[in-house]
Design a protein around this motif. Structure first.
Motif, short mmCIF file in Angstrom:
data_model
loop_
_atom_site.label_atom_id
_atom_site.label_comp_id
_atom_site.label_asym_id
_atom_site.label_seq_id
_atom_site.Cartn_x
_atom_site.Cartn_y
_atom_site.Cartn_z
N ARG A 70 0.84 -1.20 0.00
CA ARG A 70 0.00 0.00 0.00
C ARG A 70 0.87 1.25 0.00
O ARG A 70 0.59 2.21 -0.73
CB ARG A 70 -0.92 0.00 1.22
CG ARG A 70 -1.80 1.26 1.31
CD ARG A 70 -2.71 1.22 2.52
NE ARG A 70 -1.97 1.16 3.78
CZ ARG A 70 -1.41 2.23 4.36
NH1 ARG A 70 -1.46 3.41 3.78
NH2 ARG A 70 -0.77 2.10 5.51
N ILE A 71 1.94 1.25 0.78
CA ILE A 71 2.86 2.39 0.82
C ILE A 71 3.49 2.60 -0.55
O ILE A 71 3.63 3.73 -1.02
CB ILE A 71 3.96 2.17 1.89
CG1 ILE A 71 3.34 2.07 3.29
CG2 ILE A 71 5.01 3.27 1.83
CD1 ILE A 71 2.64 3.32 3.76
N LYS A 128 2.22 1.91 -3.44
CA LYS A 128 1.23 2.51 -4.33
C LYS A 128 1.05 4.00 -4.04
O LYS A 128 0.90 4.81 -4.95
CB LYS A 128 -0.11 1.77 -4.18
CG LYS A 128 -0.10 0.38 -4.82
CD LYS A 128 -1.44 -0.33 -4.61
CE LYS A 128 -1.42 -1.71 -5.27
NZ LYS A 128 -2.68 -2.44 -5.04
N GLU A 129 1.07 4.35 -2.75
CA GLU A 129 0.95 5.76 -2.38
C GLU A 129 2.13 6.57 -2.91
O GLU A 129 1.95 7.70 -3.40
CB GLU A 129 0.85 5.90 -0.87
CG GLU A 129 -0.48 5.39 -0.30
CD GLU A 129 -0.52 5.45 1.22
OE1 GLU A 129 0.48 5.89 1.84
OE2 GLU A 129 -1.57 5.06 1.80
N LEU A 156 1.94 7.88 -6.41
CA LEU A 156 1.03 9.00 -6.65
C LEU A 156 1.42 10.27 -5.90
O LEU A 156 0.89 11.35 -6.21
CB LEU A 156 -0.40 8.61 -6.25
CG LEU A 156 -1.09 7.57 -7.14
CD1 LEU A 156 -2.38 7.09 -6.49
CD2 LEU A 156 -1.36 8.15 -8.53
N GLU A 157 2.34 10.15 -4.94
CA GLU A 157 2.62 11.29 -4.06
C GLU A 157 4.07 11.74 -4.06
O GLU A 157 4.34 12.90 -3.73
CB GLU A 157 2.19 10.94 -2.63
CG GLU A 157 0.70 10.66 -2.47
CD GLU A 157 0.34 10.13 -1.09
OE1 GLU A 157 1.23 10.05 -0.22
OE2 GLU A 157 -0.85 9.80 -0.90
N ASN A 158 5.00 10.86 -4.39
CA ASN A 158 6.42 11.21 -4.30
C ASN A 158 6.94 11.69 -5.66
O ASN A 158 6.95 10.92 -6.62
CB ASN A 158 7.21 9.99 -3.81
CG ASN A 158 8.68 10.32 -3.58
OD1 ASN A 158 9.45 10.42 -4.51
ND2 ASN A 158 9.05 10.48 -2.32
N LYS A 215 -7.15 15.20 -9.64
CA LYS A 215 -6.36 14.28 -8.83
C LYS A 215 -5.55 13.35 -9.71
O LYS A 215 -6.06 12.80 -10.69
CB LYS A 215 -7.29 13.48 -7.91
CG LYS A 215 -6.56 12.63 -6.88
CD LYS A 215 -7.56 11.93 -5.96
CE LYS A 215 -6.85 11.07 -4.94
NZ LYS A 215 -7.81 10.36 -4.06
#
Length: 207
Positions: A37-38, A40-41, A44-46, A69
């Motif tokens: 999960r991390i 995948k995050e 999209l965020e880093n 988004k």
């Protein structure tokens, strides 16, 4: 003096049921770090990860929805990496060090708060070399046919599920390197009984 929690890896091939096992362990009192999960995050965020993915797979893997988004087309990436080992290795080199950083932060939090057991759920624990950071490894196993049917039932194309199974380490190889093996071929009650036994064993290690 802060005491580190017992660090436990939970892994298994696609459709094995490792997420179900982790949910049970969390109910019993373990802290849970979901590496997948991390990862995948981060995609999209880093900014560094996003830039690296665009270089590897093209800018078309990203888009924005009606609200602006950021979205990622994981099917495009999956179709490439599960037939191109070099691209998969490059993607792992990009993401796994940052997942490890996040895990280290979680270990420190658990130490500060006096947590006894921290479970790290990861699909490719050994392939990423993450097992070197851990005290114990749990492998969740099930028959290949059953695992395939579970993946299909979750909405995955059968051919894609088969390709993912072939790209992952063989289950027998995972079992050889496990401290505990949980066989998820039966009922939920049978599974919970095995998980409880493993949890009690982990508690004795922390004493």
């Amino acid at each position: 003096m802060e005491r580190l929690p017992l660090l436990v890896g939970v892994t298994g091939g696609i459709g094995s049921g490792k997420s179900t096992v982790c949910a049970m362990l969390a109910e019993m009192g373990c802290e849970l770090f979901e590496a997948d999960r991390i990862a995948k995050e981060l995609q999209l965020e880093n900014p560094e990860v996003i830039s690296g993915i665009e270089e590897l797979f093209g800018r078309e893997v990203y888009s924005r929805d009606a609200l602006g988004k950021l979205q990622i087309d994981r099917k495009i990436i999956a179709s490439v990496v599960f037939s191109d080992p070099e691209k998969l290795a490059a993607l792992n080199r990009l993401i796994h060090p940052k997942v490890r950083e996040a895990f280290i932060s979680e270990v420190k939090r658990c130490a500060r708060e006096g947590k006894r057991i921290l479970c790290k759920e990861a699909a490719i624990l050994f392939e990423a070399g993450a097992d070197r950071d851990l005290d114990r490894i749990i492998v969740v196993a099930a028959g290949n046919g059953l695992r395939l049917e579970r993946a299909v039932a979750r909405g995955m194309e059968r051919a894609e599920a088969q390709k993912r199974m072939q790209a992952q380490w063989p289950q027998e190889k995972l079992i050889e390197r496990a401290h505990y093996v949980i066989f998820n071929d039966g009922t939920l009650e049978e599974l919970r009984s095995q998980v409880e036994q493993v949890y009690q064993s982990l508690l004795t290690v922390t004493e």
